[in-house]
Scaffold this active site. Sequence first.
Site, mmCIF file in Angstrom:
data_model
loop_
_atom_site.group_PDB
_atom_site.id
_atom_site.type_symbol
_atom_site.label_atom_id
_atom_site.label_comp_id
_atom_site.label_asym_id
_atom_site.label_seq_id
_atom_site.Cartn_x
_atom_site.Cartn_y
_atom_site.Cartn_z
ATOM 1 N N GLY A 1 -17.325 1.040 -12.139
ATOM 2 C CA GLY A 1 -16.958 2.460 -12.941
ATOM 3 C C GLY A 1 -17.960 3.185 -12.649
ATOM 4 O O GLY A 1 -17.928 4.317 -13.264
ATOM 5 N N ALA B 1 -18.191 7.116 -4.305
ATOM 6 C CA ALA B 1 -18.362 8.632 -4.565
ATOM 7 C C ALA B 1 -19.952 8.976 -3.936
ATOM 8 O O ALA B 1 -20.145 9.806 -2.861
ATOM 9 C CB ALA B 1 -17.997 9.439 -5.682
ATOM 10 N N ALA B 2 -20.828 8.017 -4.393
ATOM 11 C CA ALA B 2 -22.085 8.352 -4.247
ATOM 12 C C ALA B 2 -22.397 7.931 -2.617
ATOM 13 O O ALA B 2 -22.967 8.659 -1.882
ATOM 14 C CB ALA B 2 -22.815 7.493 -4.977
ATOM 15 N N ASP C 1 -15.531 12.950 -9.455
ATOM 16 C CA ASP C 1 -16.606 11.863 -8.952
ATOM 17 C C ASP C 1 -17.611 12.580 -7.823
ATOM 18 O O ASP C 1 -18.732 12.513 -8.146
ATOM 19 C CB ASP C 1 -16.130 10.604 -8.497
ATOM 20 C CG ASP C 1 -15.491 9.585 -9.442
ATOM 21 O OD1 ASP C 1 -15.516 10.127 -10.576
ATOM 22 O OD2 ASP C 1 -15.040 8.552 -9.228
#
Length: 321
Positions: free
Chosen positions: A106, A111-112, A153
């Site tokens: 989570g 996204a990173a 995100d």
Amino acid sequence: MESVASAPGKTILFGEHAVVYNQPAIAAAVDKRAIVTIKDNPKGVTTFRSDDLGFEAELDTRKKTYKLIKGKPGIIRYVLEILNKWHDEHTPIDVKLSLNIPIGSGLGSSAAVTVATLAALYNYTGFPFNKRVLANEAHKIEQSVQGMASPLDTAVSTFGGLVYLSREKEISKFNTDIKSNFVIGYTNKKGNTGQIVKSVKFLKNKHPRILDSIIKTIGKATDEAKDALMTDNNSKLGELMNINQGLLDSLGINTYELSRMIYTARGNGAIGAKITGAGGGGSILALVPKNAEKVFNALKVEDNALIAKITQKGALAKVRE
């Protein structure tokens, strides 16, 4: 030439589930990052590898297919989508990922990785970009892979710091710095975000008057939390986290494991603790102004944990000749 880029993970402070129904949300970048390195590959094949995740694959970026050499595919879908869309020449490259964000916890690992890979590829190909372009295109990649995705995100991973998503779906970064530690606890049981969102929708349709009120109250708690963050009021922030958790509990997204971690964190010094993310598994977030190690050690007895700080550093990219 070698292009290197990195992007932070994220945690949702307030607004889970309510954000689906046009309520605000607050997310923050944490000091755990994805680092992507892209360079020419003289072997004549495009490869994607990660020692941290224990996998390696050969990619056909034109056909958007891959041959798995070792490990599990997982995050590879995001990288392949990026290379298919943006690596126009399809020349052989080596893509290496270093990751200290736990997968499936989570904390926005996808996204990173997406933001860092895009930034590294933009630099590698000489494509001019700014962070607004980067966040927008990264969101499109996540949508392509997941079918649906919030812009929150990828915005947090791109810009860093604290990000507020308004009821009108406008994203803004607000300038304040949280000096307190957060402890994040996460289980080996992963929640299915899509299924959990559907279960909340089913409950809302079954009891609309009750659930509408709960969802709007979560939105009000998010607005109050924004004020607490802007005034550096940790006490109020912790109280609002606990209130928000009670509201999330009523949506049916809690589990025994998550509840156990929440009460363990509170019992060992956290002034606020709640689910972060969709629930049904995954992670909890605890605000710990003092003795973060005590909360960390208590959570580690039965689950996984890490100590995190909010970071103002978003996506970073550079080229090495």
